[in-house]
Design a protein around this motif. Structure first.
Motif, PDB file in Angstrom:
ATOM      1  N   ILE A  20       0.832  -1.199   0.000  1.00  0.00           N
ATOM      2  CA  ILE A  20       0.000   0.000   0.000  1.00  0.00           C
ATOM      3  C   ILE A  20       0.870   1.253   0.000  1.00  0.00           C
ATOM      4  O   ILE A  20       0.622   2.200  -0.732  1.00  0.00           O
ATOM      5  CB  ILE A  20      -0.939   0.012   1.220  1.00  0.00           C
ATOM      6  N   TRP A  21       1.904   1.256   0.841  1.00  0.00           N
ATOM      7  CA  TRP A  21       2.743   2.440   1.012  1.00  0.00           C
ATOM      8  C   TRP A  21       4.082   2.255   0.317  1.00  0.00           C
ATOM      9  O   TRP A  21       4.408   1.170  -0.178  1.00  0.00           O
ATOM     10  CB  TRP A  21       2.927   2.744   2.505  1.00  0.00           C
ATOM     11  N   SER A  22       4.906   3.291   0.305  1.00  0.00           N
ATOM     12  CA  SER A  22       6.141   3.298  -0.476  1.00  0.00           C
ATOM     13  C   SER A  22       7.243   2.428   0.117  1.00  0.00           C
ATOM     14  O   SER A  22       8.170   2.022  -0.589  1.00  0.00           O
ATOM     15  CB  SER A  22       6.672   4.732  -0.605  1.00  0.00           C
ATOM     16  N   GLY A  49       5.773  -0.550   7.939  1.00  0.00           N
ATOM     17  CA  GLY A  49       7.056  -0.586   8.631  1.00  0.00           C
ATOM     18  C   GLY A  49       8.147   0.334   8.135  1.00  0.00           C
ATOM     19  O   GLY A  49       9.282   0.238   8.610  1.00  0.00           O
ATOM     20  N   GLY A  50       7.859   1.256   7.229  1.00  0.00           N
ATOM     21  CA  GLY A  50       8.901   2.149   6.745  1.00  0.00           C
ATOM     22  C   GLY A  50       9.552   2.961   7.853  1.00  0.00           C
ATOM     23  O   GLY A  50      10.790   3.046   7.937  1.00  0.00           O
ATOM     24  N   LEU A  63       8.356   0.439  19.872  1.00  0.00           N
ATOM     25  CA  LEU A  63       7.100  -0.290  20.015  1.00  0.00           C
ATOM     26  C   LEU A  63       6.211   0.180  18.874  1.00  0.00           C
ATOM     27  O   LEU A  63       5.759   1.327  18.858  1.00  0.00           O
ATOM     28  CB  LEU A  63       6.450  -0.010  21.367  1.00  0.00           C
ATOM     29  N   ALA A  64       5.995  -0.686  17.897  1.00  0.00           N
ATOM     30  CA  ALA A  64       5.265  -0.337  16.680  1.00  0.00           C
ATOM     31  C   ALA A  64       3.852  -0.912  16.760  1.00  0.00           C
ATOM     32  O   ALA A  64       3.677  -2.118  16.963  1.00  0.00           O
ATOM     33  CB  ALA A  64       5.991  -0.872  15.451  1.00  0.00           C
ATOM     34  N   GLN A  73       2.177  -7.770  10.039  1.00  0.00           N
ATOM     35  CA  GLN A  73       2.928  -8.838   9.386  1.00  0.00           C
ATOM     36  C   GLN A  73       3.853  -8.281   8.321  1.00  0.00           C
ATOM     37  O   GLN A  73       5.006  -8.721   8.181  1.00  0.00           O
ATOM     38  CB  GLN A  73       1.953  -9.854   8.794  1.00  0.00           C
ATOM     39  N   ARG A  74       3.379  -7.300   7.570  1.00  0.00           N
ATOM     40  CA  ARG A  74       4.231  -6.701   6.544  1.00  0.00           C
ATOM     41  C   ARG A  74       5.366  -5.893   7.167  1.00  0.00           C
ATOM     42  O   ARG A  74       6.489  -5.890   6.659  1.00  0.00           O
ATOM     43  CB  ARG A  74       3.390  -5.817   5.622  1.00  0.00           C
ATOM     44  N   ALA A  75       5.072  -5.203   8.262  1.00  0.00           N
ATOM     45  CA  ALA A  75       6.117  -4.438   8.942  1.00  0.00           C
ATOM     46  C   ALA A  75       7.189  -5.375   9.488  1.00  0.00           C
ATOM     47  O   ALA A  75       8.393  -5.082   9.388  1.00  0.00           O
ATOM     48  CB  ALA A  75       5.504  -3.603  10.062  1.00  0.00           C
ATOM     49  N   ALA A  76       6.781  -6.494  10.053  1.00  0.00           N
ATOM     50  CA  ALA A  76       7.749  -7.468  10.569  1.00  0.00           C
ATOM     51  C   ALA A  76       8.594  -8.041   9.442  1.00  0.00           C
ATOM     52  O   ALA A  76       9.808  -8.251   9.596  1.00  0.00           O
ATOM     53  CB  ALA A  76       7.017  -8.577  11.316  1.00  0.00           C
ATOM     54  N   ALA A  77       7.982  -8.291   8.293  1.00  0.00           N
ATOM     55  CA  ALA A  77       8.725  -8.794   7.141  1.00  0.00           C
ATOM     56  C   ALA A  77       9.725  -7.755   6.645  1.00  0.00           C
ATOM     57  O   ALA A  77      10.859  -8.094   6.259  1.00  0.00           O
ATOM     58  CB  ALA A  77       7.760  -9.187   6.032  1.00  0.00           C
TER      59      ALA A  77
END
Length: 208
Positions: A20-22, A49-50, A63-64, A73-77
Motif C-alpha cells: 500500500i505504502w512506499s 514498517g517504513g 514499540l510499533a 505482518q508486513r512491517a515485521a517482514a
C-alpha cells in the motif's frame, strides 16, 4: 482483542494489494528525528514498517502499533528484510487505539497521518499519545493539511489545522513546549509518479 469494524476495514484495505505504502520512512520523521539522540519510541499506526525500520536502524527501541494484523505482518517482514539485529530493537503490538493503548513512557511518540474514514474520537487518542511521552520526550504528529493534488475525490474534505489538533489535546502549556506547530509544504510523488506539492500539519511538542 475482539475484531472491530475499523479493524476489518483496514484488514481489507491491506488485502487489496501486496503493498500500500512506499516502504520509505515519512519525510517529516526523517526531518525531525535525525538530530535526536535515540531512545524509546512508540509508533502509532506503523503500517508496513517504513518508519519502524528507519528508527531501528538509527538505534531507537521501537514499540510499533497498528490496528491491522496484515500491516503488522508486513512491517515485521520489512524489518527482517532489512537484516542485522534490528528485530531485537522492535516489538509489534496490535491495538485499536480507541479501545486499548500501549503501556509505558517513551522518549518519542509518533503519529503520522493517523486518519480514518470511520468515526472515532481522535482527540482522545492524541491525548493518550501525549500522556505516553516521558519527561523531556517529544510528541510528533504529522497530518494532512489538505488533500494531495492528485486525490480529486477528497478535495472537498475539511482537514483540521495544526492549531486545532493541538487545541483538541487540551495540554497544559506549563508542561509542554511547542517546538513546531505549523503548516508546511513539501514535494512528493503521486501513485502514478506525478510530482506535486503536499501540505502537512507538523506538530512537535516537548514535555518539559
Amino acid at each position: 482483542m475482539e475484531n472491530t469494524d475499523t479493524q476489518q476495514m483496514w484488514e481489507e484495505r491491506y488485502a487489496e494489494s501486496e503493498r500500500i505504502w512506499s516502504g520509505r520512512p515519512n519525510a517529516r520523521l526523517v526531518e525531525v528525528v535525525s538530530t535526536l539522540p535515540p531512545g524509546a519510541a512508540l509508533e502509532l499506526g506503523c503500517g508496513e514498517g517504513g518508519d519502524t525500520v528507519w528508527l531501528a536502524q538509527r538505534g531507537w527501541r521501537v514499540l510499533a502499533v497498528d490496528i491491522a494484523n496484515n500491516a503488522l505482518q508486513r512491517a515485521a517482514a520489512a524489518l527482517e528484510a532489512a537484516g542485522g539485529d534490528l528485530a531485537e530493537r522492535v516489538e509489534f503490538q496490535r491495538h485499536d487505539l480507541t479501545v486499548t493503548f500501549p503501556c509505558g513512557r517513551f522518549d518519542l511518540v509518533t503519529a503520522h497521518f493517523l486518519h480514518s474514514p470511520t468515526e472515532w474520537d481522535r482527540d482522545a487518542v492524541m491525548r493518550r499519545a501525549a500522556a505516553a511521552v516521558a519527561p523531556g520526550g517529544r510528541l510528533l504528529i504529522v497530518d494532512h493539511a489538505e488533500a494531495p493534488p492528485w486525490a480529486e475525490h477528497i478535495h472537498d474534505h475539511v482537514f483540521a489545522t495544526a492549531e486545532e489538533v493541538v487545541a483538541g489535546m487540551d495540554l497544559d502549556p506549563a508542561e509542554w513546549e511547542r517546538e513546531r506547530v505549523e503548516r508546511a509544504g513539501r514535494e512528493g510523488l503521486g501513485p502514478d509518479g506525478q510530482l506535486g506539492t503536499l501540505v502537512d500539519n507538523v506538530i512537535l511538542l516537548r514535555r518539559r
